[in-house]
Write an enzyme that holds these catalytic residues in place. Structure first.
Site, PDB file in Angstrom:
ATOM      1  N   ASP A  19      -2.245  -5.680   8.106  1.00  0.00           N
ATOM      2  CA  ASP A  19      -3.127  -6.644   8.768  1.00  0.00           C
ATOM      3  C   ASP A  19      -2.649  -8.063   8.463  1.00  0.00           C
ATOM      4  O   ASP A  19      -1.997  -8.300   7.435  1.00  0.00           O
ATOM      5  CB  ASP A  19      -4.562  -6.493   8.255  1.00  0.00           C
ATOM      6  CG  ASP A  19      -5.117  -5.115   8.542  1.00  0.00           C
ATOM      7  OD1 ASP A  19      -4.672  -4.485   9.515  1.00  0.00           O
ATOM      8  OD2 ASP A  19      -6.008  -4.678   7.783  1.00  0.00           O
TER       9      ASP A  19
HETATM   10  N1  URA Z   1      -5.122  -0.738   5.062  1.00  0.00           N
HETATM   11  C1  URA Z   1      -5.780  -1.800   5.580  1.00  0.00           C
HETATM   12  O1  URA Z   1      -6.987  -1.806   5.682  1.00  0.00           O
HETATM   13  N2  URA Z   1      -5.044  -2.859   5.983  1.00  0.00           N
HETATM   14  C2  URA Z   1      -3.703  -2.917   5.868  1.00  0.00           C
HETATM   15  O2  URA Z   1      -3.093  -3.910   6.248  1.00  0.00           O
HETATM   16  C3  URA Z   1      -3.048  -1.803   5.327  1.00  0.00           C
HETATM   17  C4  URA Z   1      -3.779  -0.722   4.936  1.00  0.00           C
END
Ligand code: URA
Length: 253
Positions: free
Chosen positions: A115
């Protein structure tokens, strides 16, 4: 990319494999490109997954452009900073990992996504087979995260995270979970998963009542952030590449 025996003609190969080897996209993304009608063999659009073409004699195009010649496979590790998208392009002009990979001449792409507000480790390569091995849950490649969560998860909560949590897309696979450090109203925990579903860590922690405030991926299998500063890229060493390639073999038993 299999270049080990260039003398032996290999014959027809699945289109998604050809696209991945040419560094166009990961195998899974290549499948979506095929379904979207972007891939043609000898001038005819092919939408059926599993269709094969012979790289020695068939002309494969993507969006009308011939596949680039197979490149030497290259492998890098990137420490993605917060605020950078883990895509190579963004329509809205936001910073992407491409800005951090400008010095790499090959057409590489990051394996999987983090993310925008998550930082940490990404493998960057043009080797579709290795990308697929890292991403496919069948290979059970471990991804380790440190999450700062609200509150103080109990022993029972940590056990739930380990056993599996029911999310909207089904129960999560068994994981490792441990507490690293408790603060006054928040806790750093470490989670090691073998899956890579969208927002998985955030959704798991939310489901057990401890929303994530910060998230960092610290390791992918044996690869760690050690020696990398945020925004930095390094080439993988030969021994690391050998171990990554070995992940392509399906687990035994
Ligand atoms: N899990 C998440 O919630 N976000 C990420 O970026 C990676 C794994």
């Amino acid at each position: 990319m299999r270049k080990e025996n260039p003398r032996r003609p290999e014959g027809p190969v699945r289109l998604q494999t050809l696209l991945a080897r040419a560094g166009v996209a990961s195998r899974r993304r290549a499948e979506r490109m095929i379904e979207a009608g972007r891939v043609a063999v000898n001038g005819r659009v092919v939408r059926t997954l599993g269709t094969k073409a012979d790289p020695a004699c068939d002309a494969v195009t993507v969006d009308g452009e011939p596949l680039p010649p197979v490149e030497t496979p290259v492998y890098y590790l990137l420490y993605k900073p917060v605020g950078v998208l883990s895509t190579m392009k963004d329509q809205r002009g936001r910073p992407t990992v491409a800005d951090l990979l400008e010095d790499i001449p090959q057409r590489v792409y990051p394996v999987g996504r983090l993310d925008a507000d998550t930082d940490g480790l990404l493998v960057v390569t043009n080797d579709g087979a290795v990308a697929q091995a890292i991403l496919h849950p069948r290979h059970e490649v471990t991804k380790t995260y440190r999450a700062l969560v609200a509150g103080h998860p109990s022993r029972q909560t940590m056990a739930r995270l380990r056993r599996g949590v029911v999310l909207s897309d089904g129960p999560t696979a068994p994981a490792r979970a441990r507490i690293i450090r408790r603060g006054p109203d928040e806790t750093w925990i470490e989670l090691t998963l073998t899956e890579g579903r969208k927002h998985q860590v955030k959704r798991m922690c939310q489901a057990v009542g401890h929303p994530v405030r910060r998230l960092r991926r610290t390791a992918i299998e044996f690869l760690t952030l050690e020696g990398l500063a945020s925004g930095e890229v390094r080439r993988l060493r030969q021994a690391e590449i050998r171990r990554l390639r070995a992940l392509r073999a399906p687990p035994t038993g």
